[in-house]
Scaffold this motif. Sequence first.
Motif, PDB file in Angstrom:
ATOM      1  N   HIS A  25       0.799  -1.225   0.000  1.00  0.00           N
ATOM      2  CA  HIS A  25       0.000   0.000   0.000  1.00  0.00           C
ATOM      3  C   HIS A  25       0.832   1.276   0.000  1.00  0.00           C
ATOM      4  CE1 HIS A  25       1.111  -0.372   4.188  1.00  0.00           C
ATOM      5  NE2 HIS A  25       0.616   0.832   4.452  1.00  0.00           N
ATOM      6  N   VAL A  26       2.164   1.169   0.111  1.00  0.00           N
ATOM      7  CA  VAL A  26       3.006   2.374   0.120  1.00  0.00           C
ATOM      8  C   VAL A  26       3.959   2.416  -1.075  1.00  0.00           C
ATOM      9  CG1 VAL A  26       2.873   2.743   2.606  1.00  0.00           C
ATOM     10  CG2 VAL A  26       4.652   1.236   1.697  1.00  0.00           C
ATOM     11  N   ASP A  31       1.467   8.355   3.448  1.00  0.00           N
ATOM     12  CA  ASP A  31       0.424   9.192   4.043  1.00  0.00           C
ATOM     13  C   ASP A  31       0.421   8.956   5.550  1.00  0.00           C
ATOM     14  OD1 ASP A  31      -1.755  10.884   4.287  1.00  0.00           O
ATOM     15  OD2 ASP A  31      -3.209   9.295   3.891  1.00  0.00           O
ATOM     16  N   PRO A  32       1.526   9.286   6.242  1.00  0.00           N
ATOM     17  CA  PRO A  32       1.639   8.958   7.671  1.00  0.00           C
ATOM     18  C   PRO A  32       0.676   9.754   8.530  1.00  0.00           C
ATOM     19  CG  PRO A  32       3.454  10.358   6.986  1.00  0.00           C
ATOM     20  CD  PRO A  32       2.721   9.980   5.736  1.00  0.00           C
ATOM     21  N   GLY A  51       4.875  -0.018  19.190  1.00  0.00           N
ATOM     22  CA  GLY A  51       4.407  -1.316  18.719  1.00  0.00           C
ATOM     23  C   GLY A  51       4.076  -1.281  17.238  1.00  0.00           C
ATOM     24  N   ASN A  52       4.711  -0.374  16.504  1.00  0.00           N
ATOM     25  CA  ASN A  52       4.357  -0.172  15.103  1.00  0.00           C
ATOM     26  C   ASN A  52       5.062  -1.164  14.186  1.00  0.00           C
ATOM     27  OD1 ASN A  52       3.324   1.131  12.738  1.00  0.00           O
ATOM     28  ND2 ASN A  52       5.340   2.073  12.486  1.00  0.00           N
ATOM     29  N   GLU A  53       4.281  -1.869  13.395  1.00  0.00           N
ATOM     30  CA  GLU A  53       4.826  -2.766  12.376  1.00  0.00           C
ATOM     31  C   GLU A  53       4.145  -2.500  11.035  1.00  0.00           C
ATOM     32  OE1 GLU A  53       4.818  -6.838  13.548  1.00  0.00           O
ATOM     33  OE2 GLU A  53       6.218  -6.505  15.207  1.00  0.00           O
ATOM     34  N   HIS A  54       3.723  -1.246  10.822  1.00  0.00           N
ATOM     35  CA  HIS A  54       2.993  -0.894   9.615  1.00  0.00           C
ATOM     36  C   HIS A  54       3.742   0.198   8.862  1.00  0.00           C
ATOM     37  CE1 HIS A  54      -0.371  -3.284  11.071  1.00  0.00           C
ATOM     38  NE2 HIS A  54      -0.244  -2.665  12.231  1.00  0.00           N
ATOM     39  N   PRO A  55       4.439  -0.124   7.790  1.00  0.00           N
ATOM     40  CA  PRO A  55       5.117   0.898   7.001  1.00  0.00           C
ATOM     41  C   PRO A  55       4.141   1.979   6.558  1.00  0.00           C
ATOM     42  CG  PRO A  55       5.760  -1.298   6.274  1.00  0.00           C
ATOM     43  CD  PRO A  55       4.625  -1.480   7.234  1.00  0.00           C
ATOM     44  N   GLY A  56       4.593   3.229   6.637  1.00  0.00           N
ATOM     45  CA  GLY A  56       3.769   4.329   6.184  1.00  0.00           C
ATOM     46  C   GLY A  56       2.931   4.993   7.258  1.00  0.00           C
ATOM     47  N   GLU A  57       2.962   4.478   8.501  1.00  0.00           N
ATOM     48  CA  GLU A  57       2.111   5.034   9.549  1.00  0.00           C
ATOM     49  C   GLU A  57       2.804   6.133  10.344  1.00  0.00           C
ATOM     50  OE1 GLU A  57      -0.662   3.646  13.332  1.00  0.00           O
ATOM     51  OE2 GLU A  57       0.253   2.154  12.036  1.00  0.00           O
ATOM     52  N   HIS A  88       3.534  18.182   3.243  1.00  0.00           N
ATOM     53  CA  HIS A  88       3.346  17.454   1.984  1.00  0.00           C
ATOM     54  C   HIS A  88       2.458  16.225   2.067  1.00  0.00           C
ATOM     55  CE1 HIS A  88       6.078  19.876  -0.416  1.00  0.00           C
ATOM     56  NE2 HIS A  88       6.914  19.881   0.612  1.00  0.00           N
ATOM     57  N   THR A  89       2.190  15.705   3.265  1.00  0.00           N
ATOM     58  CA  THR A  89       1.324  14.523   3.349  1.00  0.00           C
ATOM     59  C   THR A  89       0.152  14.747   4.301  1.00  0.00           C
ATOM     60  OG1 THR A  89       2.563  13.443   5.151  1.00  0.00           O
ATOM     61  CG2 THR A  89       3.334  13.062   2.907  1.00  0.00           C
ATOM     62  N   ASP A  90      -0.065  15.999   4.695  1.00  0.00           N
ATOM     63  CA  ASP A  90      -1.218  16.376   5.516  1.00  0.00           C
ATOM     64  C   ASP A  90      -1.256  15.642   6.859  1.00  0.00           C
ATOM     65  OD1 ASP A  90      -3.446  18.051   5.807  1.00  0.00           O
ATOM     66  OD2 ASP A  90      -4.832  16.460   5.241  1.00  0.00           O
ATOM     67  N   THR A  91      -0.090  15.385   7.421  1.00  0.00           N
ATOM     68  CA  THR A  91      -0.009  14.762   8.740  1.00  0.00           C
ATOM     69  C   THR A  91      -0.510  15.740   9.799  1.00  0.00           C
ATOM     70  OG1 THR A  91       1.860  13.391   8.067  1.00  0.00           O
ATOM     71  CG2 THR A  91       1.580  13.739  10.432  1.00  0.00           C
ATOM     72  N   LYS A  92      -1.354  15.253  10.710  1.00  0.00           N
ATOM     73  CA  LYS A  92      -2.034  16.135  11.656  1.00  0.00           C
ATOM     74  C   LYS A  92      -1.584  15.968  13.108  1.00  0.00           C
ATOM     75  CE  LYS A  92      -4.763  18.172   8.704  1.00  0.00           C
ATOM     76  NZ  LYS A  92      -4.515  19.599   8.351  1.00  0.00           N
ATOM     77  N   THR A  93      -0.650  15.055  13.369  1.00  0.00           N
ATOM     78  CA  THR A  93      -0.182  14.872  14.741  1.00  0.00           C
ATOM     79  C   THR A  93       1.344  14.842  14.764  1.00  0.00           C
ATOM     80  OG1 THR A  93      -2.143  13.585  15.350  1.00  0.00           O
ATOM     81  CG2 THR A  93      -0.237  13.413  16.792  1.00  0.00           C
TER      82      THR A  93
END
Length: 226
Positions: A25-26, A31-32, A51-57, A88-93
């Motif tokens: 998906h990346v 789109d983090p 505990g992150n194992e999701h690329p792109g998050e 550039h990716t509209d990250t909000k946090t």
Amino acid sequence: MRQEFIELLESNLDHAENFKEKFDHVQDGQDPDFVTVCCSDSRVLQDHMWGNEHPGEVFTCSNIGNRVFQDMETGEAVSGDVLYPVAHTDTKTMVVVGHTSCGAVTATYKDLTEDINEPSGIRHCIDLIKDRLKDGVEKLPDDLDDSEAINRLVEYNVDQQVQFLRNSDEIPEDVDVIGAVYDFQNVYSGDRGQIHLINVNGENSVEKLKEENPEVSERFERLWEP
């Protein structure tokens, strides 16, 4: 080539096997949801702490002292690596993560109290933090030992970085800026490796933060409210 690095390469094969199906998906971009700014300390495990194992998050940044700004000819500006996902990716946090027993804060504290000698590159990093910690050192209670003082200044440094982002015209008002401390020493309550929230959008009163965020009230904890 050192054996330790060969073993690191072998571990990468395990990583590749576990993650080979997680990148679909990346392929065309990212789109983090979050950008984190951590200290570049080997004891701070940036993705693992969530505990992150999701690329792109999680868009991860690190430097000495978890700084969010850089020196420009025109003055200080939000660091490009921190700003990029917001712009550039509209990250909000945005999350500024300090950690217990921070070496950068320790060096800065020592430089403010007794002066130290460091190579020019490290000296530059210390000088970037120094002005922001100076007032914090003056506010410290008199009865603290060095380790207690440093861990309180870790919080103070995070507060200063959060405030810089909040004051910057480059950060939209709808972006949340959160300050936290990663504890691997049992300085706070809870288990080693737990993240303790200390600041949300410039508010650092634990009592107020708990009232405003009841769903995670147990995660707010500070050593010091200067």
